[in-house]
Scaffold this motif. Sequence first.
Motif, PDB file in Angstrom:
ATOM      1  N   GLU A 292      95.662  68.521  18.046  1.00 28.75           N
ATOM      2  CA  GLU A 292      95.679  67.589  16.924  1.00 28.75           C
ATOM      3  C   GLU A 292      96.693  66.464  17.083  1.00 28.75           C
ATOM      4  N   ASP A 293      97.534  66.497  18.109  1.00 27.46           N
ATOM      5  CA  ASP A 293      98.352  65.327  18.406  1.00 27.46           C
ATOM      6  C   ASP A 293      97.448  64.155  18.778  1.00 27.46           C
ATOM      7  N   VAL A 294      97.906  62.949  18.504  1.00 25.27           N
ATOM      8  CA  VAL A 294      97.148  61.740  18.828  1.00 25.27           C
ATOM      9  C   VAL A 294      98.023  60.826  19.677  1.00 25.27           C
ATOM     10  N   MET A 295      97.518  60.475  20.847  1.00 22.39           N
ATOM     11  CA  MET A 295      98.185  59.519  21.724  1.00 22.39           C
ATOM     12  C   MET A 295      97.577  58.140  21.517  1.00 22.39           C
ATOM     13  N   THR A 296      98.414  57.117  21.432  1.00 25.37           N
ATOM     14  CA  THR A 296      97.941  55.738  21.459  1.00 25.37           C
ATOM     15  C   THR A 296      98.662  55.022  22.595  1.00 25.37           C
ATOM     16  N   ALA A 297      97.942  54.172  23.306  1.00 23.45           N
ATOM     17  CA  ALA A 297      98.502  53.493  24.463  1.00 23.45           C
ATOM     18  C   ALA A 297      98.009  52.055  24.502  1.00 23.45           C
ATOM     19  N   THR A 298      98.917  51.125  24.762  1.00 17.91           N
ATOM     20  CA  THR A 298      98.562  49.714  24.886  1.00 17.91           C
ATOM     21  C   THR A 298      99.247  49.118  26.115  1.00 17.91           C
TER      22      THR A 298
END
Length: 318
Positions: A292-298
């Motif tokens: 349920e962790d969420v990774m965001t990457a830019t």
Amino acid sequence: MAIQVIHFEYQGQRRWGVAHGRMVDPLPGSFASTADFVRDGIELAQRSARAQAVLPLDAVTLLSPITTDRQFVCQGINYASHVRESGMDPDRIGFNTLFTKASSCLAAADADVLRPAHVRLLDYEIELGLVLRRPLTAACEIGPDSLHEWLAGVTIVNDVSARDVQLPQAQFYKGKSYRTFGPAGPFLVLLSADEWRRWPELHMRLCVNGQPRQDAYCGDMLFQPHQTLTELSALQDLRPGDLIATGTPAGCAARAPGKLPMWVARHLLSEQGKWRMFIDKGLSNRAYLQPEDVMTATIRTDDGAIDLGQQRNRIVAA
């Protein structure tokens, strides 16, 4: 102007298109693979205009812009900051660390990442991905100003890694190749010769549940793209659409233990005991990814002129 190409599914068909803001211009023709698009679709993408973007981006299903028939080559310990957090001295890194991931691990930029049941220390690694434009089939010297001749574009890669497999078993391939362990995209960003010169300005950021974890510029690489292409050309063939992930900066969950634990592990513990201690300590490290962790990457230049988009991947127990 950097061109944001997407690979997507719409109404049961797989297509390629150019993103103009939140709208997509579906390109004519059918390209079964990244290689086909690179060979026959780049000129179409370069002619795309905002007025032709008639399909809402929210209406399509994203696919990885790198298809699974392509090679997935990686660089390790390629940022001084990551070398230090791994317990090594950047000044003693005298060679380029190269390995491969299984291309079957490639996943869409918004796909769930599946954590296998036996994996407990799941880590993230934001990386700049380089995508080949033309075949590289003989040893050659590639200069820093000729990247546009050999590379089609760039994309975001998250080199998801099972540290409790990778490190105790000393297997980069195995610990990094489980299915979904290679989110790529959302865009394959095509760059001009002038834009390629700006690759060091690309700013990488990765967050977990909104908490910043990694923040660095691509210019901090120890071995730069032209050097890596030159070295790879003497080792193996590379083909259009192949992917090279160029390493990650500091901020990963995995960290080297302190000097005392290192001394104890080296002098007092067996090899099996050393890695048991590593895993036991890692289980108390909340930075490792949990279901349920969420990774965001830019990745983008600070002026926004080159923008590789955003990945958003949720961790799911397999």
